[in-house]
Design a protein around this motif. Structure first.
Motif: not given
Length: 133
Positions: A73, A76-78, A96, A133
């Protein structure tokens, strides 16, 4: 003799699965290394050692290995907020990076099998896609 043929066929099938997964993992790690060099090396450094109290290490990282889903995660999203890695608390931000799911999987496979880390399973694009997220 009749029993040996099914045993042989089962052995061949299982061997093929393991050899294919090993080959697939090596290719993913090769791609992941390139992505790591392009996006991650600035903060986590060449050998994944990180910068003490600023950027967490990826080498021999308990967080990376024990919090696989959270690690995916973060790639993928920061990530923002406190995490504890190898007993040290870090509270910096990771942007991100805009990576595709396959790229995230490749980086995870690379860092999970480098610098003293060893993973029992390969991270797949499908697994990364399932993380929201």
């Amino acid at each position: 003799m009749k029993i040996l043929i099914p045993i042989y066929l089962i052995a061949v099938v299982f061997s093929s699965v393991f050899l294919f997964q090993d080959s697939e993992l090596k290719e993913s790690m090769k791609r992941g290394r390139e992505i790591y060099t392009d996006f991650c090396v600035t903060c986590h450094l060449q050998k994944g050692e990180g910068v003490a109290y600023t950027f967490p290490p990826l080498a021999r990282s308990d967080y990376l290995m024990n919090e696989k889903r959270e690690s995916i995660k973060a790639i993928k999203y920061g990530l923002q907020g406190e995490i504890t890695v190898n007993g040290i608390t870090y509270n910096s931000a990771m942007a991100d990076l805009g990576l595709e799911d396959e790229e995230v999987a490749d980086v995870m496979n690379y860092i999970s099998n480098s610098w003293g880390n060893t993973s029992d399973s390969i991270v797949t694009e499908k697994e990364v896609a399932s993380i929201q997220k």
